[in-house]
Design a protein around this motif. Structure first.
Motif, PDB file in Angstrom:
ATOM      1  N   ARG A 278       0.889  -1.185   0.151  1.00  9.47           N
ATOM      2  CA  ARG A 278       0.180  -0.025   0.012  1.00  9.47           C
ATOM      3  C   ARG A 278       0.832   1.240   0.037  1.00  9.47           C
ATOM      4  NH1 ARG A 278      -2.715  -3.254   3.678  1.00  9.47           N
ATOM      5  NH2 ARG A 278      -2.072  -1.882   5.625  1.00  9.47           N
ATOM      6  N   HIS A 279       2.205   0.931   0.507  1.00 16.47           N
ATOM      7  CA  HIS A 279       3.006   2.416   0.364  1.00 16.47           C
ATOM      8  C   HIS A 279       4.226   2.122  -0.821  1.00 16.47           C
ATOM      9  CE1 HIS A 279       1.642   3.851   4.245  1.00 16.47           C
ATOM     10  NE2 HIS A 279       1.561   2.399   4.732  1.00 16.47           N
ATOM     11  N   GLY A 280       3.631   1.458  -1.606  1.00 10.66           N
ATOM     12  CA  GLY A 280       4.633   1.198  -2.984  1.00 10.66           C
ATOM     13  C   GLY A 280       5.947   0.506  -2.871  1.00 10.66           C
ATOM     14  N   THR A 281       5.957  -0.288  -1.789  1.00  7.50           N
ATOM     15  CA  THR A 281       7.173  -1.011  -1.504  1.00  7.50           C
ATOM     16  C   THR A 281       7.059  -2.492  -1.889  1.00  7.50           C
ATOM     17  OG1 THR A 281       7.828   0.257   0.269  1.00  7.50           O
ATOM     18  CG2 THR A 281       8.891  -1.846   0.123  1.00  7.50           C
ATOM     19  N   LEU A 282       7.977  -2.897  -2.963  1.00 10.37           N
ATOM     20  CA  LEU A 282       7.625  -4.304  -3.464  1.00 10.37           C
ATOM     21  C   LEU A 282       8.779  -5.239  -2.842  1.00 10.37           C
ATOM     22  CD1 LEU A 282       6.779  -3.093  -6.990  1.00 10.37           C
ATOM     23  CD2 LEU A 282       5.216  -4.226  -5.492  1.00 10.37           C
ATOM     24  N   LEU A 283       8.542  -6.352  -2.721  1.00 11.70           N
ATOM     25  CA  LEU A 283       9.363  -7.611  -2.290  1.00 11.70           C
ATOM     26  C   LEU A 283      10.023  -8.202  -3.557  1.00 11.70           C
ATOM     27  CD1 LEU A 283       7.180  -8.998   0.776  1.00 11.70           C
ATOM     28  CD2 LEU A 283       9.028  -7.205   0.699  1.00 11.70           C
ATOM     29  N   ASP A 285      13.586 -10.783  -4.987  1.00 13.79           N
ATOM     30  CA  ASP A 285      14.757 -11.576  -4.368  1.00 13.79           C
ATOM     31  C   ASP A 285      16.127 -10.691  -4.030  1.00 13.79           C
ATOM     32  OD1 ASP A 285      13.019 -13.847  -4.775  1.00 13.79           O
ATOM     33  OD2 ASP A 285      14.134 -14.349  -6.558  1.00 13.79           O
ATOM     34  N   ASP A 286      15.968  -9.399  -4.771  1.00 15.24           N
ATOM     35  CA  ASP A 286      17.157  -8.585  -4.387  1.00 15.24           C
ATOM     36  C   ASP A 286      16.922  -7.510  -3.391  1.00 15.24           C
ATOM     37  OD1 ASP A 286      18.774  -9.615  -6.237  1.00 15.24           O
ATOM     38  OD2 ASP A 286      17.695  -8.486  -7.848  1.00 15.24           O
ATOM     39  N   GLY A 287      15.591  -7.720  -2.525  1.00 10.13           N
ATOM     40  CA  GLY A 287      15.403  -6.957  -1.383  1.00 10.13           C
ATOM     41  C   GLY A 287      14.096  -6.091  -1.781  1.00 10.13           C
ATOM     42  N   ARG A 288      13.911  -4.797  -0.764  1.00  3.82           N
ATOM     43  CA  ARG A 288      12.700  -3.939  -1.154  1.00  3.82           C
ATOM     44  C   ARG A 288      13.084  -3.311  -2.253  1.00  3.82           C
ATOM     45  NH1 ARG A 288      10.809  -2.242   4.785  1.00  3.82           N
ATOM     46  NH2 ARG A 288      10.546  -4.187   6.044  1.00  3.82           N
ATOM     47  N   LEU A 289      11.973  -2.869  -3.022  1.00  5.83           N
ATOM     48  CA  LEU A 289      12.086  -2.075  -4.200  1.00  5.83           C
ATOM     49  C   LEU A 289      10.851  -1.084  -4.093  1.00  5.83           C
ATOM     50  CD1 LEU A 289      12.415  -3.176  -7.764  1.00  5.83           C
ATOM     51  CD2 LEU A 289      10.652  -1.532  -7.337  1.00  5.83           C
ATOM     52  N   ASN A 290      11.365   0.302  -3.995  1.00  2.00           N
ATOM     53  CA  ASN A 290      10.227   1.322  -3.959  1.00  2.00           C
ATOM     54  C   ASN A 290       9.792   1.801  -5.163  1.00  2.00           C
ATOM     55  OD1 ASN A 290       8.919   3.758  -3.452  1.00  2.00           O
ATOM     56  ND2 ASN A 290      10.361   4.901  -2.199  1.00  2.00           N
ATOM     57  N   ILE A 291       8.700   1.511  -5.763  1.00  4.96           N
ATOM     58  CA  ILE A 291       8.260   1.686  -7.155  1.00  4.96           C
ATOM     59  C   ILE A 291       7.967   3.172  -7.300  1.00  4.96           C
ATOM     60  CG2 ILE A 291       5.733   1.597  -6.497  1.00  4.96           C
ATOM     61  CD1 ILE A 291       7.801  -0.169  -9.576  1.00  4.96           C
ATOM     62  N   LYS A 292       8.051   3.971  -6.449  1.00  7.07           N
ATOM     63  CA  LYS A 292       7.896   5.339  -6.477  1.00  7.07           C
ATOM     64  C   LYS A 292       9.256   6.182  -6.943  1.00  7.07           C
ATOM     65  CE  LYS A 292       4.087   5.737  -3.147  1.00  7.07           C
ATOM     66  NZ  LYS A 292       3.533   6.506  -1.947  1.00  7.07           N
ATOM     67  N   ARG A 293      10.110   5.521  -7.121  1.00  3.58           N
ATOM     68  CA  ARG A 293      11.250   6.159  -7.347  1.00  3.58           C
ATOM     69  C   ARG A 293      11.229   6.672  -8.646  1.00  3.58           C
ATOM     70  NH1 ARG A 293      15.467   1.908  -5.506  1.00  3.58           N
ATOM     71  NH2 ARG A 293      16.613   2.806  -7.001  1.00  3.58           N
ATOM     72  N   ALA A 331      -3.109   0.577  -7.572  1.00  8.17           N
ATOM     73  CA  ALA A 331      -1.724   0.545  -7.099  1.00  8.17           C
ATOM     74  C   ALA A 331      -1.549  -0.452  -5.924  1.00  8.17           C
ATOM     75  CB  ALA A 331      -1.055   2.019  -6.674  1.00  8.17           C
ATOM     76  N   ALA A 332      -2.365  -0.269  -4.958  1.00  6.40           N
ATOM     77  CA  ALA A 332      -2.254  -1.208  -3.763  1.00  6.40           C
ATOM     78  C   ALA A 332      -2.433  -2.553  -3.921  1.00  6.40           C
ATOM     79  CB  ALA A 332      -3.134  -0.744  -2.591  1.00  6.40           C
ATOM     80  N   SER A 333      -3.540  -2.828  -5.033  1.00  2.08           N
ATOM     81  CA  SER A 333      -4.126  -4.106  -5.345  1.00  2.08           C
ATOM     82  C   SER A 333      -2.914  -4.967  -6.001  1.00  2.08           C
ATOM     83  CB  SER A 333      -5.291  -3.888  -6.193  1.00  2.08           C
ATOM     84  OG  SER A 333      -6.473  -3.585  -5.647  1.00  2.08           O
TER      85      SER A 333
END
Length: 380
Positions: A278-283, A285-293, A331-333
């Motif tokens: 819901r905050h745009g952070t994706l899991l 294999d390389d760690g967290r990815l902030n899709i808002k970048r 986006a959250a979905s």
């Protein structure tokens, strides 16, 4: 219904296996998504049912929360509409938390009788007793229900932890006496004791003496470090039956999951995948990815080309960034679809590593990528 773990593979203290309930079986280790109010946030039930990792791992057990459901719409309403499974349209297994986490998060008035809550919806006052929690969960109709317990925050003084242990033990005995051991619903006891090793051992012994259908370790990932959490977990596991499922409540970061599996935990739940989504952070294999970048604004790549989820098969990083930036609910979905699929794949890989005898290698790999991710995030 007393549940047993049919172990199919071991690697040290870690075990993989299956647990059989009256409604069906589930494989362990297992990650259980949290549907606090009868729904996974931002996902419809049929969407959740369609999620699967590359190895076929899916959601097999979903959580609901007794406190929230007894207030809205009411346990009697859920019962009249066929119980949680029919009410929510979920054909898999369901577990209901007793409301014990709300003892931690809402700070109700506690006494021997139970917990006096003020409704987060209308301010009305409600007394939740150990017997009432059992009766409410029987109305809800989950396959596994939890005893009402006291989850103290950490750090807490030894006196506070002792008082929480004593109330938890007293309430557990009352819940066990109130529960009708039937073939269609299991009751799990919960171990407390904070990060005090002797209190953890004592709580686990006293809980196991009550002969529950399964066992949970609660009161961790509530303010302590992972270095404090793991010894407390080990102390509890030393005193719990090895032939029954063991559930670590509210923990969902990858390092804590794999380290807890290595110590003998079978079941996990956490809102981490969907809250991060819901905050745009994706899991990944390389760690967290902030899709808002900003760097993803013109990216036509999927989040993960190897991921089988609908989000990765159909949508680009650029599109997900756009939806997240403008606050579109989609986006959250879409991010939740990916994060839950990733989490199912992660526990599937953990299960496969146990079978292959390579869990130690997986632990090293996970620690290298996720060592700074921190403990889980509690309730929704």
């Amino acid at each position: 219904m007393k549940l047993t773990l049919d172990v199919t593979a071991t690697d040290g203290r870690a075990r993989a296996g299956t647990v059989t309930t009256s409604r069906g079986t589930f494989r362990t280790p297992i990650f259980m998504p949290v549907g606090t109010r009868g729904s996974i946030r931002a996902l419809m039930t049929h969407e959740l049912a369609g999620l699967a990792a590359a190895d076929g791992t899916q959601a097999e057990v979903v959580l609901g929360n007794t406190y929230h459901l007894m207030l809205r719409p009411g346990a009697d309403v859920v019962a009249d509409l066929g119980g949680l499974h029919r009410f929510t349209g979920w054909d898999g297994l369901m577990l209901t938390d007793s409301g014990g986490y709300q003892v931690f998060s809402l700070e109700p008035k506690l006494h021997d009788g139970g917990a006096e809550f003020r409704s987060t919806y209308d301010g009305s006052t409600h007394l939740l007793t150990p017997e009432g929690a059992v009766a409410t969960q029987e109305l809800l109709g989950a396959d596994i229900q939890m005893v009402l317990d006291v989850c103290a925050p950490l750090p807490s003084s030894r006196q506070v932890l002792r008082e929480a242990l004593e109330l938890t033990a007293s309430w557990a005995a009352r819940a066990r006496a109130a529960h009708r051991r039937t073939e269609d619903q299991a009751l799990f006891g919960i171990v407390q004791g904070g990060a005090e090793l002797d209190l953890r051992k004592e709580s686990a012994r006293r809980t196991s003496e009550l002969d529950f259908d399964g066992y949970a370790v609660g009161g961790l990932s509530v303010g302590e470090t992972r270095e404090e959490m793991l010894p407390a977990l080990e102390a509890a596991l030393d005193e719990l039956p090895e032939d029954q499922p063991r559930y670590l409540m509210g923990v969902g970061d990858p390092v804590s999951i794999v380290e807890s599996v290595a110590r003998g935990i079978d079941m996990f739940d956490c809102v981490l995948p969907t809250r991060l989504a819901r905050h745009g952070t994706l899991l990944t294999d390389d760690g967290r990815l902030n899709i808002k970048r900003a760097e993803f604004a013109r990216s036509d790549d999927p989040v993960d080309a190897a991921c089988p989820c609908a989000t990765c098969r159909r949508y680009s990083r650029g599109y997900l960034r756009h939806l997240s930036a403008v606050g579109e609910p989609a986006a959250a979905s879409l991010c939740s679809v990916h994060n839950l699929t990733w989490m199912f794949g992660f526990v599937g890989r953990t299960r496969a590593a146990i079978a292959a005898g390579t869990l130690e290698s997986l632990r090293r790999d996970v620690a290298e990528v996720w060592s700074g991710s921190g403990p889980g995030l509690g309730d929704a």
